[in-house]
Design an enzyme around this catalytic site. Structure first.
Site, PDB file in Angstrom:
ATOM      1  N   TYR A  66       4.232  22.509  -9.699  1.00 29.77           N
ATOM      2  CA  TYR A  66       5.239  22.804  -8.683  1.00 29.77           C
ATOM      3  C   TYR A  66       4.667  23.779  -7.666  1.00 29.77           C
ATOM      4  CZ  TYR A  66       9.771  20.703  -8.680  1.00 29.77           C
ATOM      5  OH  TYR A  66      10.792  19.826  -8.466  1.00 29.77           O
ATOM      6  N   GLU A  68       6.427  24.712  -4.316  1.00 26.75           N
ATOM      7  CA  GLU A  68       7.297  24.892  -3.138  1.00 26.75           C
ATOM      8  C   GLU A  68       6.732  25.973  -2.227  1.00 26.75           C
ATOM      9  OE1 GLU A  68      11.288  25.680  -4.410  1.00 26.75           O
ATOM     10  OE2 GLU A  68      11.649  23.592  -4.973  1.00 26.75           O
ATOM     11  N   ASP A 212       6.109   7.856  16.596  1.00 27.38           N
ATOM     12  CA  ASP A 212       6.084   7.428  15.190  1.00 27.38           C
ATOM     13  C   ASP A 212       4.970   6.395  15.050  1.00 27.38           C
ATOM     14  OD1 ASP A 212       6.420   6.405  12.683  1.00 27.38           O
ATOM     15  OD2 ASP A 212       8.602   6.208  12.812  1.00 27.38           O
ATOM     16  N   THR A 238       3.212   7.603   8.405  1.00 24.33           N
ATOM     17  CA  THR A 238       3.007   7.398   6.974  1.00 24.33           C
ATOM     18  C   THR A 238       1.502   7.486   6.727  1.00 24.33           C
ATOM     19  OG1 THR A 238       2.748   5.014   7.215  1.00 24.33           O
ATOM     20  CG2 THR A 238       4.969   5.805   6.751  1.00 24.33           C
ATOM     21  N   LYS A 241      -0.203   2.926   5.297  1.00 25.96           N
ATOM     22  CA  LYS A 241      -0.290   1.637   6.001  1.00 25.96           C
ATOM     23  C   LYS A 241      -1.722   1.463   6.499  1.00 25.96           C
ATOM     24  CE  LYS A 241       4.683   1.802   6.737  1.00 25.96           C
ATOM     25  NZ  LYS A 241       5.828   1.861   7.687  1.00 25.96           N
ATOM     26  N   ARG A 247       0.939   6.455  -0.899  1.00 22.55           N
ATOM     27  CA  ARG A 247       2.261   6.459  -0.277  1.00 22.55           C
ATOM     28  C   ARG A 247       2.622   7.889   0.054  1.00 22.55           C
ATOM     29  NH1 ARG A 247       4.057   1.382  -0.757  1.00 22.55           N
ATOM     30  NH2 ARG A 247       5.708   1.792   0.737  1.00 22.55           N
TER      31      ARG A 247
HETATM   32  C1  LIG Z   1       7.078   2.365   7.551  1.00 24.95           C
HETATM   33  C2  LIG Z   1       7.712   3.119   8.645  1.00 24.95           C
HETATM   34  C3  LIG Z   1       8.496   4.259   8.407  1.00 24.95           C
HETATM   35  C4  LIG Z   1       8.990   4.650   7.033  1.00 24.95           C
HETATM   36  O1  LIG Z   1       8.107   4.899   6.072  1.00 24.95           O
HETATM   37  P1  LIG Z   1       8.538   4.907   4.524  1.00 24.95           P
HETATM   38  O2  LIG Z   1       7.351   5.554   3.905  1.00 24.95           O
HETATM   39  O3  LIG Z   1       8.764   3.494   4.139  1.00 24.95           O
HETATM   40  O4  LIG Z   1       9.781   5.742   4.390  1.00 24.95           O
HETATM   41  C5  LIG Z   1       8.945   4.998   9.489  1.00 24.95           C
HETATM   42  N1  LIG Z   1       8.665   4.599  10.743  1.00 24.95           N
HETATM   43  C6  LIG Z   1       7.967   3.493  11.013  1.00 24.95           C
HETATM   44  C7  LIG Z   1       7.703   3.114  12.424  1.00 24.95           C
HETATM   45  C8  LIG Z   1       7.471   2.705   9.980  1.00 24.95           C
HETATM   46  O5  LIG Z   1       6.788   1.596  10.255  1.00 24.95           O
END
Ligand SMILES: *Cc1c(COP(=O)(O)O)cnc(C)c1O
Length: 431
Positions: A66, A68, A212, A238, A241, A247
């Site tokens: 932990y 925090e 994003d 993220t 991807k 993740r």
């Molecule tokens: C995949 C994605 C997210 C969310 O990610 P998670 O890890 O699935 O919560 C947010 N914004 C965009 C543009 C995404 O493609």
């Protein structure tokens, strides 16, 4: 007495026992998934194969800790090892993207975006993002999301003619509605995100621009997509991807917003960070800092362009008429097959995709007209333009077979896709 000793030894042993011995049912299912990921041609654009090193880091004792707080200011003792791990992850993120500040603690992209809302808005404030059916993400203010319920979202889309963002609409909406935040980027956007043009609009109305880059982070890192850093004061991504990590997610921002972002993630939204994930993010960033990764990013785009070209030659309609990145959005209307039926048949044929709405889709979201595919995973396996031509041909045949209801043709594609997959190793998976 003796039985007590035996019990103690048994407990000790079972704590050391492998997954296989402890839970053969889960062990078998994981093995099955490994086999499936090896044998399939994986075309879902938000997925990838994390390296053995990344996977190793996630499966460690770091999960026991932990922590925090942030390095040097924690609420728990025993951070002698965690602090340098998180500091490495932060420093590598800043170096890779050229950002002032990075926070590597968000549990996922959705939570990272929530932290941005928490940092900059109050409930009921006006925010702006791309509508989900136009390619945006749920967390950009779509009504079913908390971001659509607790804020007042206004949504932009793409032009019907070009399939790309209509900046006249963005500018008009922004001036009329005066949002506090403007989100750009999305989940089904096959074209370059024009951060500079969004920044212009955001400046005109005094909004904070949030880029994003969840889908394209690996392309940005590798120089295969323009960077948002000069234009967007806040960047959300993220890590799993195109960036090919575990993740997880990160927020990056200009120095002036660092304190607000950190405070929003913890204690605003989350408790303890997932230290095993933090370590794996650090590993993925180390991999992304290598020259090979820039090459990987460019090959993803080359493959997507090759695949898009082959599909168009075969009469497929692509939203926006092609791709600039890793992602292709197919409108199947002209093929006479709905998206869901096509995606399900393709899965049986060993080609993993997802059904998706297309802009101005006349069909319902649970059975839309589109199919979303991408090249991050197949590029990680080392496939190139020749294999993209083969994959386009297999998609074409499987879609035709779906329309004709020809199960044996689907079966034949299944054999061929398995054969293609078996010619390329998959990182993190023992064949
Ligand atoms: C995949 C994605 C997210 C969310 O990610 P998670 O890890 O699935 O919560 C947010 N914004 C965009 C543009 C995404 O493609």
């Amino acid at each position: 007495m003796l039985s007590d000793t035996i019990d103690a030894v048994a407990t000790e042993l079972s704590a050391q026992t492998s997954l296989q011995a402890t839970d053969p049912e889960i062990a078998r299912l994981i093995e099955e998934e490994e086999r499936r990921q090896h044998d399939a041609i994986r075309l879902i654009p938000s997925e990838n194969y994390a390296s053995r090193a990344v996977i190793e880091a996630t499966g460690t004792v770091l999960t026991n800790k932990y922590s925090e707080g942030y390095p040097g200011r924690r609420y728990y003792e025993g951070q002698q090892v965690i602090d340098p791990i998180e500091t490495l992850a932060v420093e590598r993120a800043r170096t890779l993207f050229g950002a002032d500040h990075a926070n590597v603690q968000p549990y996922s992209g959705s939570v990272a975006n929530l932290a941005v809302y928490l940092a900059f808005t109050e409930p009921g404030d006006t925010v702006m993002g791309m509508a989900l059916p136009m390619g945006g993400h749920l967390t950009h203010g779509w009504p079913v999301s908390i971001t659509g319920k607790w804020l007042r979202p206004v949504q932009y889309g793409v032009s019907r003619e070009t399939g790309t963002v209509d900046f006249d609409e963005v500018r008009q909406l922004a001036h009329a509605e005066r949002p506090k935040l403007i989100f750009c980027g999305g989940t089904a956007v096959p074209r370059t995100i024009e951060f500079d043009r969004f920044a212009e609009v955001a400046e005109e109305v005094g909004a904070v621009l949030v880029a994003d880059i969840a889908h394209i982070a690996g392309l940005v890192a590798g120089g295969a997509h323009p960077s948002p850093v000069p234009h967007a004061p806040v960047i959300s991504t993220t890590t799993h991807k195109t960036l090919r990590g575990p993740r997880g997610a990160m927020l990056m921002c200009r120095e002036e917003h660092a304190a607000a972002i950190d405070k929003a993630v913890f204690p605003g939204l989350q408790g303890g960070p997932h230290d095993h994930t933090t370590a794996a993010i650090a590993v993925a960033l180390e991999e992304a800092l290598r020259p090979e990764f820039a090459d990987y990013a460019h090959r993803i785009v080359d493959n997507a362009k090759a695949l898009a070209g082959q599909l168009m030659t075969r009469g497929f309609d692509l939203v926006s008429g092609g791709t600039d990145n890793h992602l292709i959005l197919i409108d199947l209307t002209s093929k006479g097959v709905p998206g869901k039926a096509a995606a399900q048949a393709l899965d049986r044929a060993g080609l993993e995709t997802n059904y998706n709405t297309v802009p101005f889709d006349p069909r319902k979201p649970f059975d839309p007209s589109g199919l979303r595919i991408g090249t991050p995973s197949v590029t990680t396996r080392g496939m190139g333009p020749d294999e993209m031509a083969t994959i386009a041909e297999m998609i074409d045949r499987a879609v035709d077979a779906t329309r004709a209801g020809d199960q044996s043709a689907i079966e034949r594609v299944r054999e061929e896709s398995r054969e293609l997959a078996s010619a390329f190793s998959a990182p993190g998976i023992d064949a």
